[in-house]
Design a protein around this motif. Structure first.
Motif, PDB file in Angstrom:
ATOM      1  N   ALA A 111       0.957  -1.109  -0.066  1.00  0.00           N
ATOM      2  CA  ALA A 111       0.064   0.171  -0.299  1.00  0.00           C
ATOM      3  C   ALA A 111       0.865   1.497  -0.096  1.00  0.00           C
ATOM      4  O   ALA A 111       1.651   1.900   0.767  1.00  0.00           O
ATOM      5  N   THR A 112       0.926   2.039  -1.180  1.00  0.00           N
ATOM      6  CA  THR A 112       1.631   2.994  -1.363  1.00  0.00           C
ATOM      7  C   THR A 112       1.430   4.601  -1.769  1.00  0.00           C
ATOM      8  O   THR A 112      -0.084   4.463  -2.265  1.00  0.00           O
ATOM      9  N   ASN A 113       1.662   5.675  -1.109  1.00  0.00           N
ATOM     10  CA  ASN A 113       1.327   6.968  -1.885  1.00  0.00           C
ATOM     11  C   ASN A 113       1.659   6.735  -3.466  1.00  0.00           C
ATOM     12  O   ASN A 113       1.379   7.543  -3.821  1.00  0.00           O
ATOM     13  N   SER A 114       3.077   6.012  -3.801  1.00  0.00           N
ATOM     14  CA  SER A 114       3.475   6.368  -5.023  1.00  0.00           C
ATOM     15  C   SER A 114       2.746   5.884  -6.094  1.00  0.00           C
ATOM     16  O   SER A 114       1.258   5.123  -5.896  1.00  0.00           O
ATOM     17  N   PRO A 115       2.844   6.601  -7.165  1.00  0.00           N
ATOM     18  CA  PRO A 115       2.162   5.671  -8.596  1.00  0.00           C
ATOM     19  C   PRO A 115       1.650   4.573  -8.571  1.00  0.00           C
ATOM     20  O   PRO A 115       2.948   4.303  -8.418  1.00  0.00           O
ATOM     21  N   ALA A 116       0.839   4.079  -9.122  1.00  0.00           N
ATOM     22  CA  ALA A 116       0.886   2.937  -9.601  1.00  0.00           C
ATOM     23  C   ALA A 116       2.088   2.634 -10.553  1.00  0.00           C
ATOM     24  O   ALA A 116       2.148   1.264 -10.155  1.00  0.00           O
ATOM     25  N   MET A 117       2.400   3.110 -11.559  1.00  0.00           N
ATOM     26  CA  MET A 117       2.884   2.892 -12.666  1.00  0.00           C
ATOM     27  C   MET A 117       4.363   2.665 -11.972  1.00  0.00           C
ATOM     28  O   MET A 117       5.425   1.554 -12.762  1.00  0.00           O
ATOM     29  N   LEU A 118       4.979   2.759 -10.919  1.00  0.00           N
ATOM     30  CA  LEU A 118       6.612   2.677  -9.963  1.00  0.00           C
ATOM     31  C   LEU A 118       5.957   1.367  -9.605  1.00  0.00           C
ATOM     32  O   LEU A 118       7.140   0.784  -9.159  1.00  0.00           O
ATOM     33  N   ILE A 119       4.675   0.771  -8.913  1.00  0.00           N
ATOM     34  CA  ILE A 119       5.131  -0.608  -8.426  1.00  0.00           C
ATOM     35  C   ILE A 119       5.944  -1.548  -9.081  1.00  0.00           C
ATOM     36  O   ILE A 119       6.400  -2.063  -8.569  1.00  0.00           O
ATOM     37  N   PRO A 120       5.324  -2.182 -10.206  1.00  0.00           N
ATOM     38  CA  PRO A 120       5.680  -3.055 -11.120  1.00  0.00           C
ATOM     39  C   PRO A 120       7.413  -2.432 -11.480  1.00  0.00           C
ATOM     40  O   PRO A 120       7.908  -3.310 -10.824  1.00  0.00           O
ATOM     41  N   VAL A 121       7.623  -1.606 -11.059  1.00  0.00           N
ATOM     42  CA  VAL A 121       9.236  -0.596 -11.640  1.00  0.00           C
ATOM     43  C   VAL A 121       9.957  -1.127 -10.253  1.00  0.00           C
ATOM     44  O   VAL A 121      11.348  -1.964 -10.568  1.00  0.00           O
ATOM     45  N   VAL A 122       9.594  -1.170  -8.734  1.00  0.00           N
ATOM     46  CA  VAL A 122      10.314  -1.918  -8.017  1.00  0.00           C
ATOM     47  C   VAL A 122      10.260  -2.616  -8.058  1.00  0.00           C
ATOM     48  O   VAL A 122      11.153  -3.470  -7.450  1.00  0.00           O
ATOM     49  N   LEU A 123       9.330  -3.485  -7.605  1.00  0.00           N
ATOM     50  CA  LEU A 123       8.553  -5.466  -7.878  1.00  0.00           C
ATOM     51  C   LEU A 123       9.968  -6.104  -8.487  1.00  0.00           C
ATOM     52  O   LEU A 123      10.060  -7.026  -8.155  1.00  0.00           O
ATOM     53  N   GLU A 124       9.702  -5.147  -9.763  1.00  0.00           N
ATOM     54  CA  GLU A 124      10.734  -5.489 -10.793  1.00  0.00           C
ATOM     55  C   GLU A 124      11.683  -5.973 -10.606  1.00  0.00           C
ATOM     56  O   GLU A 124      12.851  -6.915 -11.024  1.00  0.00           O
ATOM     57  N   LYS A 125      12.811  -4.539 -10.235  1.00  0.00           N
ATOM     58  CA  LYS A 125      14.536  -4.027  -9.625  1.00  0.00           C
ATOM     59  C   LYS A 125      14.555  -4.897  -9.163  1.00  0.00           C
ATOM     60  O   LYS A 125      15.380  -6.062  -8.953  1.00  0.00           O
ATOM     61  N   LEU A 126      13.296  -4.949  -7.926  1.00  0.00           N
ATOM     62  CA  LEU A 126      14.212  -6.016  -6.615  1.00  0.00           C
ATOM     63  C   LEU A 126      13.868  -6.997  -7.217  1.00  0.00           C
ATOM     64  O   LEU A 126      14.300  -8.559  -6.263  1.00  0.00           O
ATOM     65  N   GLY A 127      13.263  -8.238  -7.879  1.00  0.00           N
ATOM     66  CA  GLY A 127      13.267  -9.458  -8.684  1.00  0.00           C
ATOM     67  C   GLY A 127      11.958  -9.829  -7.493  1.00  0.00           C
ATOM     68  O   GLY A 127      12.225 -11.366  -6.936  1.00  0.00           O
ATOM     69  N   ILE A 128      10.670  -9.433  -6.795  1.00  0.00           N
ATOM     70  CA  ILE A 128      10.167  -9.351  -5.957  1.00  0.00           C
ATOM     71  C   ILE A 128       8.671 -10.220  -6.335  1.00  0.00           C
ATOM     72  O   ILE A 128       7.441  -9.720  -4.713  1.00  0.00           O
ATOM     73  N   SER A 129       8.359  -9.913  -7.719  1.00  0.00           N
ATOM     74  CA  SER A 129       7.054  -9.139  -7.807  1.00  0.00           C
ATOM     75  C   SER A 129       6.209 -10.393  -7.885  1.00  0.00           C
ATOM     76  O   SER A 129       4.962 -10.560  -6.736  1.00  0.00           O
ATOM     77  N   ASP A 130       6.581 -12.024  -7.788  1.00  0.00           N
ATOM     78  CA  ASP A 130       5.430 -12.597  -7.280  1.00  0.00           C
ATOM     79  C   ASP A 130       5.162 -12.991  -5.512  1.00  0.00           C
ATOM     80  O   ASP A 130       4.598 -13.773  -5.954  1.00  0.00           O
ATOM     81  N   TYR A 131       5.626 -12.418  -4.611  1.00  0.00           N
ATOM     82  CA  TYR A 131       6.016 -12.428  -3.397  1.00  0.00           C
ATOM     83  C   TYR A 131       4.272 -12.263  -2.933  1.00  0.00           C
ATOM     84  O   TYR A 131       3.202 -12.226  -2.230  1.00  0.00           O
ATOM     85  N   PHE A 132       3.701 -11.420  -3.816  1.00  0.00           N
ATOM     86  CA  PHE A 132       2.639 -10.335  -4.011  1.00  0.00           C
ATOM     87  C   PHE A 132       1.470 -10.745  -4.087  1.00  0.00           C
ATOM     88  O   PHE A 132       1.095 -10.304  -5.074  1.00  0.00           O
ATOM     89  N   ASP A 133       0.160 -10.887  -2.755  1.00  0.00           N
ATOM     90  CA  ASP A 133      -0.977 -10.562  -3.128  1.00  0.00           C
ATOM     91  C   ASP A 133      -1.909  -9.610  -3.387  1.00  0.00           C
ATOM     92  O   ASP A 133      -3.203 -10.205  -4.487  1.00  0.00           O
ATOM     93  N   ALA A 134      -2.053  -8.550  -3.128  1.00  0.00           N
ATOM     94  CA  ALA A 134      -3.134  -7.828  -3.617  1.00  0.00           C
ATOM     95  C   ALA A 134      -1.544  -6.561  -3.415  1.00  0.00           C
ATOM     96  O   ALA A 134      -1.075  -5.984  -2.338  1.00  0.00           O
ATOM     97  N   ILE A 135      -2.166  -5.210  -4.132  1.00  0.00           N
ATOM     98  CA  ILE A 135      -1.940  -4.392  -3.863  1.00  0.00           C
ATOM     99  C   ILE A 135      -2.760  -2.825  -4.727  1.00  0.00           C
ATOM    100  O   ILE A 135      -3.468  -3.420  -5.485  1.00  0.00           O
ATOM    101  N   ALA A 136      -1.418  -1.958  -3.627  1.00  0.00           N
ATOM    102  CA  ALA A 136      -2.890  -0.639  -4.166  1.00  0.00           C
ATOM    103  C   ALA A 136      -1.761   0.386  -3.583  1.00  0.00           C
ATOM    104  O   ALA A 136      -0.877   0.573  -3.440  1.00  0.00           O
ATOM    105  N   SER A 137      -2.462   1.837  -4.412  1.00  0.00           N
ATOM    106  CA  SER A 137      -1.837   2.971  -4.867  1.00  0.00           C
ATOM    107  C   SER A 137      -2.563   4.273  -4.451  1.00  0.00           C
ATOM    108  O   SER A 137      -3.818   3.901  -4.956  1.00  0.00           O
ATOM    109  N   ALA A 138      -2.564   5.134  -3.806  1.00  0.00           N
ATOM    110  CA  ALA A 138      -3.163   6.122  -3.632  1.00  0.00           C
ATOM    111  C   ALA A 138      -3.517   6.801  -4.346  1.00  0.00           C
ATOM    112  O   ALA A 138      -4.687   7.657  -4.824  1.00  0.00           O
ATOM    113  N   GLU A 139      -2.604   6.215  -5.541  1.00  0.00           N
ATOM    114  CA  GLU A 139      -3.224   7.025  -6.890  1.00  0.00           C
ATOM    115  C   GLU A 139      -4.355   6.720  -7.754  1.00  0.00           C
ATOM    116  O   GLU A 139      -6.128   7.365  -8.525  1.00  0.00           O
TER     117      GLU A 139
END
Length: 218
Positions: A111-139
């Protein structure tokens, strides 16, 4: 009766990725390019805001004419995305912690205040995308943190109740949002001095190495 924790919901900036310097650099470059005179005092006021709110904040003080607010906001987001891809690094210990709690059956949210488009950028950069069951942006919410709506959205997506979820945050506004949503809260200070304001958290830790959900001591 104390309810068992079933999910951990993470903030993103400062909790999963070390991005404070990246945001500062992107905002300095983009806002300066349209005539904004940034100061450290005013920048402190914008740290917990959404990108849209930060853009409005600077426009109200240094109105520009060349570009729309949306164009400037998007330029900041694009620059942050580029810097994350090139230079982004995980908060120390977070990857191991996420793998551990996933292995032990916890659901994982973001759950982040950051824009939605940055969520996959971060998770893919860190190699942890597959661990998350739900995501949301305050956008996509009426308001960002400290409003609790982004946390409420993730809890709903997880199919759980607030009492069975714990939030990990590094800011007062995030802790307030999580508490308003009805969750337990953990403040992670990453080696910095823990502000007295963090006393609203159920647990304060210096780094992920100190955090063990097996004890559920919060």
């Amino acid at each position: 009766m104390k309810q068992k924790i079933e999910a951990v919901i993470f903030d993103m900036d400062g909790v999963i990725i070390d991005s404070e310097a990246i945001w500062k650099r992107a905002e300095q470059e983009v806002f300066s390019s349209v005539g904004v005179e940034l100061s450290s005092e005013l920048c402190e006021l914008t740290q917990a805001m959404t990108t849209a709110a930060v853009t409005r904040f600077w426009y109200e003080r240094f109105p520009w004419k060349e570009k729309s607010l949306t164009e400037v906001e998007y330029s900041v987001i694009e620059r942050v995305a580029d810097l994350i891809r090139d230079e982004g690094t995980a908060i120390d210990g977070v990857e191991r912690f996420i793998r551990d709690i996933k292995h032990r059956g916890y659901k994982i949210g973001l759950a982040t205040n950051s824009p939605a488009m940055l969520i996959p950028v971060v998770l893919e950069k860190l190699g942890i995308s597959d661990y998350f069951d739900a995501i949301a942006s305050a956008e996509h919410e009426p308001e960002g943190k400290p409003n609790p709506s982004v946390y409420s959205s993730v809890i709903k997506k997880l199919g759980l109740t607030p009492a069975t979820c714990v939030a990990i945050e590094d800011s007062l506004s995030g802790l307030v949002a999580a508490r308003k949503a009805g969750m337990k809260t953990i403040a992670i200070v990453n080696g910095a001095h823990a502000s007295a304001e963090f006393g609203i958290a159920d647990l304060i830790v210096n780094h992920y190495g100190e955090l063990d959900l097996k004890t559920e001591n919060y």
